[in-house]
Design an enzyme around this catalytic site. Structure first.
Site, mmCIF file in Angstrom:
data_model
loop_
_atom_site.group_PDB
_atom_site.id
_atom_site.type_symbol
_atom_site.label_atom_id
_atom_site.label_comp_id
_atom_site.label_asym_id
_atom_site.label_seq_id
_atom_site.Cartn_x
_atom_site.Cartn_y
_atom_site.Cartn_z
ATOM 1 N N ASP A 55 -12.128 11.318 25.991
ATOM 2 C CA ASP A 55 -13.248 10.771 26.752
ATOM 3 C C ASP A 55 -14.579 11.224 26.178
ATOM 4 O O ASP A 55 -15.531 10.448 26.091
ATOM 5 C CB ASP A 55 -13.153 11.219 28.214
ATOM 6 N N GLU A 89 -15.533 5.154 31.703
ATOM 7 C CA GLU A 89 -16.387 6.165 32.339
ATOM 8 C C GLU A 89 -17.806 6.045 31.809
ATOM 9 O O GLU A 89 -18.013 5.616 30.684
ATOM 10 C CB GLU A 89 -15.866 7.571 32.032
ATOM 11 N N SER A 105 -17.447 9.934 34.796
ATOM 12 C CA SER A 105 -16.822 11.148 34.286
ATOM 13 C C SER A 105 -16.878 12.226 35.352
ATOM 14 O O SER A 105 -17.753 12.228 36.222
ATOM 15 C CB SER A 105 -17.579 11.627 33.042
#
Length: 558
Positions: free
Chosen positions: A82, A447, A473
């Site tokens: 991520d 995200e 996030s």
């Protein structure tokens, strides 16, 4: 009772000589052939700190399995970082990776008739994906968390990954030199381990330990600590116990254990992603656990953990004060956990915690006392209203205020929003709307730490709100609402919003509304044109066709 309930078919069945021949070809001894087969799933890869050490942990688990008369065999699944993909088109693959991990664990273990599974997971989608895969196979299984990262440091300031994102906003605002900007980037992440605050990785590792699917201390032990190596050496001991007692994931993941998981995630101040992942785990386990259950447990649970992003501390600080088991013992003593839930040790939660001293809470420490919480009810608010008929999720710690009303500033992609913030198109008092980035519309529900970090870094954190059908996030803070359902791509009300429409977010009444009548929304829908996704191919095309809504956990096997 033979512990080779499944692997006998490929290693002892006289009617399957080819399988035995191929196993002998790997160098397997007769002793190994006659032991239970343990599949060790590693989410390891070299290009991020959360996962770069996991293959080493998997090798250590394989080596230590010999001491417990198990045949440990390593296989690899995957992950998407991520932190690396954030703000890029690659982030669309992040949530998708959860399903791929579950698919690959299910496929490998069942495809090779293995008896048990250990999954070594790092970044946040790794963990729910691993647990979902374990529930699908429903054979003795344990998840090992790769561990939290230590904090970075630059010029005496304690850093973490969010420091790097927020530095960009400060640089745009002219508050940070190029030299200091580079200094923060180079020092934010000092080595192996997942993001150090109560972001999604530590939220999910904590929830999964509370759920009973990982060993005590797994969630709070840093990646580089000696105790993490000891955990890897001991996990096979507990797999043997699970095999002997025939305890499987669906014996552990129950409605009560899911309530424990939510309780711990909320009390620590965890990520909104916990909602998606716990709903998906419940769906995979066949447990009736919905957004309403999340809403109920959140309302019953005080916010006690003063963790980043909205607080002061990192997971390494809780580790120094007894780790997650010490916190869970505190909650258990206060009557807030179900102590009779089975865990992967073969003992109940209460039995695991029996000899552990509770954490000592303090208003100037990581954990606040229940009598003096940071917030009397949980921060993961489930909102509904004419903008979110099926629900939305907000992470409101109380520091942002409890309500926000302002005119909409609409963007049809994250890229547009980032450019708008960068070019100062967003004004104080506005509600930023970022849409067409839900599970189907993204696809992949990316995200958005980048726009929220830019907002904070640009000094607008207290003056704007943000709503989206995408995700945030665990590093996000501020007045933000995600998971708006139905999503814009599915024709939800969010798709009908125009610049200037007045939007109200209210954490007291748990509502998300736009000041438009049902008739006006219906009239706008008559002229609505959907996002064109005709050029999709491969993974994202399949995901777009299969994925359920965020209110159902974004599962693909609905």
């Amino acid at each position: 009772m033979s512990l080779k309930k499944h692997s006998w078919e490929i290693s002892q069945n006289e009617e399957h000589p080819a399988g035995k021949a191929m196993l002998y070809a790997t160098g397997m001894s007769d002793k190994q052939m006659n032991q239970p087969f343990l599949g060790i799933a590693s989410c390891g890869y070299e290009s991020n700190p959360c996962n770069m050490h996991l293959n080493d942990f998997a090798g250590l688990i394989k080596q230590s399995s010999k001491a417990y008369d198990l045949t440990g065999l390593v296989f690899n699944t995957m992950g998407i970082s991520d932190g690396i993909s954030m703000g890029t088109s690659g982030m669309r693959y992040s949530l998708v990776s959860r399903e791929i991990i579950a698919d690959s664990i299910e496929s490998f273990i069942l495809g090779h008739s293995f008896d048990a599974c250990v999954a070594v997971a790092g970044c946040d989608k790794n963990m729910p994906g691993a647990v979902m895969g374990m529930l699908r196979i429903n054979r003795p299984s344990i998840m090992v968390y790769g561990g939290t990262i230590r904090s970075g440091n630059y010029k005496g300031e304690k850093l973490n990954i969010v420091s790097a994102f927020e530095a960009y906003g400060k640089r745009i605002k002219g508050e940070m030199s190029d030299e200091d900007y580079q200094g923060v980037i180079e020092n934010a992440c000092p080595g192996a381990g997942a993001c150090g605050g109560m972001y999604t990785a530590n939220t999910m590792s904590s929830a999964i330990e509370a759920m009973g699917m990982s060993l005590p201390y797994s969630s709070s032990t840093p990646a580089t600590a000696e105790e993490k190596l000891n955990e890897c050496k001991e996990v096979s001991k507990y797999i043997k116990v699970l095999l002997e007692k025939d305890i499987k994931p669906k014996d552990i993941v129950t409605k009560k254990s899911l309530e424990n998981a939510v309780r711990v995630a909320v009390a620590l101040g965890g990520s909104t992603n916990a909602v998606l992942h716990i709903l998906a785990i419940a769906k995979t386990a066949g447990v009736d656990f919905t957004l309403e259950d999340f809403k109920r447990v959140n309302h019953e649970t005080p916010l006690l953990g003063d963790f980043k992003p909205s607080g002061k501390y990192l997971m390494e600080d809780l580790f120094e004060q007894g780790g997650l088991p010490a916190f869970m013992k505190y909650l258990l003593n206060k009557g807030m956990l179900h102590g009779d839930c089975m865990t992967v040790t073969g003992r109940t939660l209460a039995e695991n915690l029996a000899d552990i001293d509770p954490v000592v809470p303090s208003v100037v420490n990581v954990i606040h006392p229940i009598e003096q919480p940071l917030k009397e009810t949980g921060h993961l608010c489930v909102l509904k209203g004419n903008l979110a008929p099926e629900g939305a999720v907000a992470k409101i710690s109380g520091k942002e205020g409890k309500s926000f009303t302002g005119p909409a500033k609409v963007f049809d992609s994250e890229l547009e929003a980032n450019e708008g913030i960068k070019n100062k198109l967003v004004k104080k008092g506005e509600v930023i709307v970022i849409r067409y980035i839900g599970p189907k519309g993204g696809p992949g529900m990316p995200e958005m730490l980048k726009p929220t970090s830019m907002i904070i870094g640009a000094g607008l954190g207290a003056d704007v709100a943000l709503i989206t059908d995408g995700r945030f996030s665990g590093g996000t803070h501020g007045f933000v609402v995600g998971h708006v359902t139905p999503e814009a791509f599915s024709g939800g009300p969010l798709a009908m919003i125009q610049d200037g429409d007045i939007i109200t977010i209210d954490a007291d009444t748990l509502t998300l509304n736009v000041a438009l009548s049902d008739e006006e929304l219906a009239e706008r829908k008559k002229h609505w044109k959907n996002k064109d996704l005709s050029d999709l191919q491969g993974t994202l095309k399949k995901y777009n066709k299969l994925v359920a809504s965020a209110s159902e956990g974004c599962v693909t096997d609905k």
